[in-house]
Design an enzyme around this catalytic site. Structure first.
Site, PDB file in Angstrom:
ATOM      1  N   TYR A   1      -3.041  -0.294  10.211  1.00  0.00           N
ATOM      2  CA  TYR A   1      -2.968  -0.672   8.801  1.00  0.00           C
ATOM      3  C   TYR A   1      -1.589  -0.369   8.224  1.00  0.00           C
ATOM      4  O   TYR A   1      -1.000  -1.198   7.533  1.00  0.00           O
ATOM      5  CB  TYR A   1      -4.052   0.076   8.019  1.00  0.00           C
ATOM      6  CG  TYR A   1      -4.101  -0.271   6.554  1.00  0.00           C
ATOM      7  CD1 TYR A   1      -4.657  -1.473   6.136  1.00  0.00           C
ATOM      8  CD2 TYR A   1      -3.626   0.610   5.585  1.00  0.00           C
ATOM      9  CE1 TYR A   1      -4.718  -1.804   4.786  1.00  0.00           C
ATOM     10  CE2 TYR A   1      -3.679   0.290   4.235  1.00  0.00           C
ATOM     11  CZ  TYR A   1      -4.229  -0.917   3.851  1.00  0.00           C
ATOM     12  OH  TYR A   1      -4.280  -1.237   2.511  1.00  0.00           O
TER      13      TYR A   1
ATOM     14  N   SER B   1       0.850  -1.186   0.000  1.00  0.00           N
ATOM     15  CA  SER B   1       0.000   0.000   0.000  1.00  0.00           C
ATOM     16  C   SER B   1       0.882   1.232   0.000  1.00  0.00           C
ATOM     17  O   SER B   1       2.055   1.170   0.397  1.00  0.00           O
ATOM     18  CB  SER B   1      -0.899   0.005   1.243  1.00  0.00           C
ATOM     19  OG  SER B   1      -1.494   1.263   1.455  1.00  0.00           O
TER      20      SER B   1
END
Length: 258
Positions: free
Chosen positions: A154, A141
């Site tokens: 996250y 990501s």
């Protein structure tokens, strides 16, 4: 034919929806036999049906990638009759919050899927790949590389995915195993639509536009765009590429603030 995957077996985690579904379909269209692992068996079967209706090869499994026993049993069943040439570690979950409002159970939940899940699946296939070569592609990501507001847990897990990619690439390049990762920015998936609907029920259109414009290019990415990059990285056309992180972010990392 470029990007030909005929005769190759691929394992895609989280392949029942969103990015994982798009990758599964793209690999199958190029001839791969695709095995889809997903927590939601109905979603996995839906992707399988779509692939088969187009003449492709696919099979779906209900699997929690955090459960090592389940992962190993499925991999063993597949490798009893074929070798796995491609692993796509796509399954992942999210959490919104900074360190103060991230509970211990939140941290554990994200670690189990986003980190341990990648470990479980990679460990299950790596030994078989040592004799044949193969491709491992992880879904990282932009949060692996830059700070994102309210994404503490996250970001932690996706940072781990990035460094696991580097480690596996380094350790196994001598066996002809390539390992890379893709770092998407915001991609328009059912998860995004659900997040907006849940958190901004009376302001969905405005929030969609606002979130879209956080990418300098002015829009969210599409799952098929991630799938196209994944297809290339899994193909023989990318045989000189390993140990790298590929941003698919509409300029988010390099252009924001410039």
């Amino acid at each position: 034919m470029k990007f030909d995957l005929t005769g190759k077996t691929a394992l895609v985690t989280g392949g029942g929806s969103g990015i994982g579904k798009a990758i599964s379909v793209a690999l199958a269209e190029q001839g791969a036999s695709v095995h889809i692992l997903d927590m939601n068996l109905e979603n996995a079967i839906s992707t399988v049906d779509e692939i088969r209706n187009k003449g492709g090869l696919a099979k779906g499994y209900e699997c929690n990638v955090a459960n090592q026993r389940q992962v190993k049993e499925i991999v063993k069943a597949i490798t009893n009759y074929t070798s796995i040439a491609i692993l796509i570690n796509n399954a992942g979950i999210a959490h919104v919050g900074n360190i103060e409002n991230t509970a211990e159970e939140d941290l554990d939940r994200l670690y189990e899927v986003n980190v341990k899940g990648v470990y479980n699946c990679t460990q299950a296939v790596i030994n078989g790949m040592k004799s044949t070569g193969g491709v491992i592609l992880n879904m990282a990501s932009i949060a692996s590389s830059v700070g994102i507001f309210d994404r503490f847990a996250y970001s932690m897990t996706k940072g781990a995915v990035l460094t696991m990619t580097y480690s596996v690439a380094k350790d196994y390049v001598k066996y002809g195993i390539r390992c890379n990762c893709i770092s998407p920015a915001r991609i328009h998936t059912p998860f995004v639509d659900g997040f907006i609907k849940k958190n901004y029920p009376n302001n969905e259109t405005e929030m969609f536009e606002k979130l879209s414009k956080t990418q300098p290019i002015g829009r969210m990415g599409e799952p098929e765009e991630v799938a196209n990059l994944a297809l290339y990285l899994c193909s023989d056309e990318a045989s000189f590429m390993t140990g790298s992180n590929y941003a698919l972010d509409g300029g988010f990392v390099t252009l924001n603030g410039n």
